[in-house]
Design a protein around this motif. Sequence first.
Motif, PDB file in Angstrom:
ATOM      1  N   THR A 140       0.832  -1.207   0.000  1.00  0.00           N
ATOM      2  CA  THR A 140       0.000   0.000   0.000  1.00  0.00           C
ATOM      3  C   THR A 140       0.861   1.249   0.000  1.00  0.00           C
ATOM      4  O   THR A 140       0.587   2.212  -0.738  1.00  0.00           O
ATOM      5  N   ALA A 143       2.301   1.799  -3.380  1.00  0.00           N
ATOM      6  CA  ALA A 143       1.269   2.179  -4.347  1.00  0.00           C
ATOM      7  C   ALA A 143       0.894   3.648  -4.204  1.00  0.00           C
ATOM      8  O   ALA A 143       0.686   4.351  -5.207  1.00  0.00           O
ATOM      9  N   THR A 174      -4.713   3.450  -5.696  1.00  0.00           N
ATOM     10  CA  THR A 174      -3.842   2.462  -5.059  1.00  0.00           C
ATOM     11  C   THR A 174      -4.452   1.059  -5.013  1.00  0.00           C
ATOM     12  O   THR A 174      -3.787   0.126  -4.544  1.00  0.00           O
TER      13      THR A 174
END
Length: 256
Positions: A140, A143, A174
Amino acid sequence: MAGRWVLRPASLAAGLLLWQVLTATGARVWLRFDQLPTVVEVAQRFAVQVVLPEFHQDLASSLGRIGAGFSLAALLGTALGVAVARSRLLNDLLGPLLEVARPIPAIALVPIAILLFPTDEQGIVFITFVAAFFPILVSTRHAVRALPTIWEDAIRTMGGNRRQVLTRVVLPGTLPGVFGGLSVGVGVSWICVISAEMISGRFGVGYRTWQAYTVVDYPGVVVGMVTIGLLGWLTSAAVELLGRRATRWLPREARA
């Protein structure tokens, strides 16, 4: 497309046939296949075990632990990954702690879990949570940082506030990275929950597999291994399917 659906089961059937031939003939080509159970023996044991109440209890225990630990990791890992990537203060405050803890294998935390938690069940869920948390967090974070800054500039130019930037740009943009981390995380969770069950569990697929090994029940061991593989494959496929559904608006290349 039709050829793919023929090739996939054919490759699996070829692997099973090779396994049967090597084990049934007691082949010794550096590796000792004469020590392994045959495919037929494993299939017979699976047919016996699949109707036992203990088998379904073990499945429920392992799936429950995965569900609890992975769900917590998905929520906290995604939220913290976005927060650390978007806030320099949080990155400076939490980044060093996370980077020091990240290389520690989750299964190495079993003694700590035993000391921290009042029950083995809570400790196993904790191990599962840690195993999935860091892949989700890192994926995450990367991203979010990889998003083109022009997207955020565009929405701010049109009068968007921070909440709209987060909900209209950051979170949708994301999603492919987040689901990539979720797919990795669920696989790692299975590795660690099985290991934790072998060490400190009383129920579960990992516990039953270890019990079969201790009584030299090798067909039972392989049944456990096959069950673990199927469960891991099904849960990973479910996460990937959910990811494809959630990112249908993206071009095919981006979804992949």
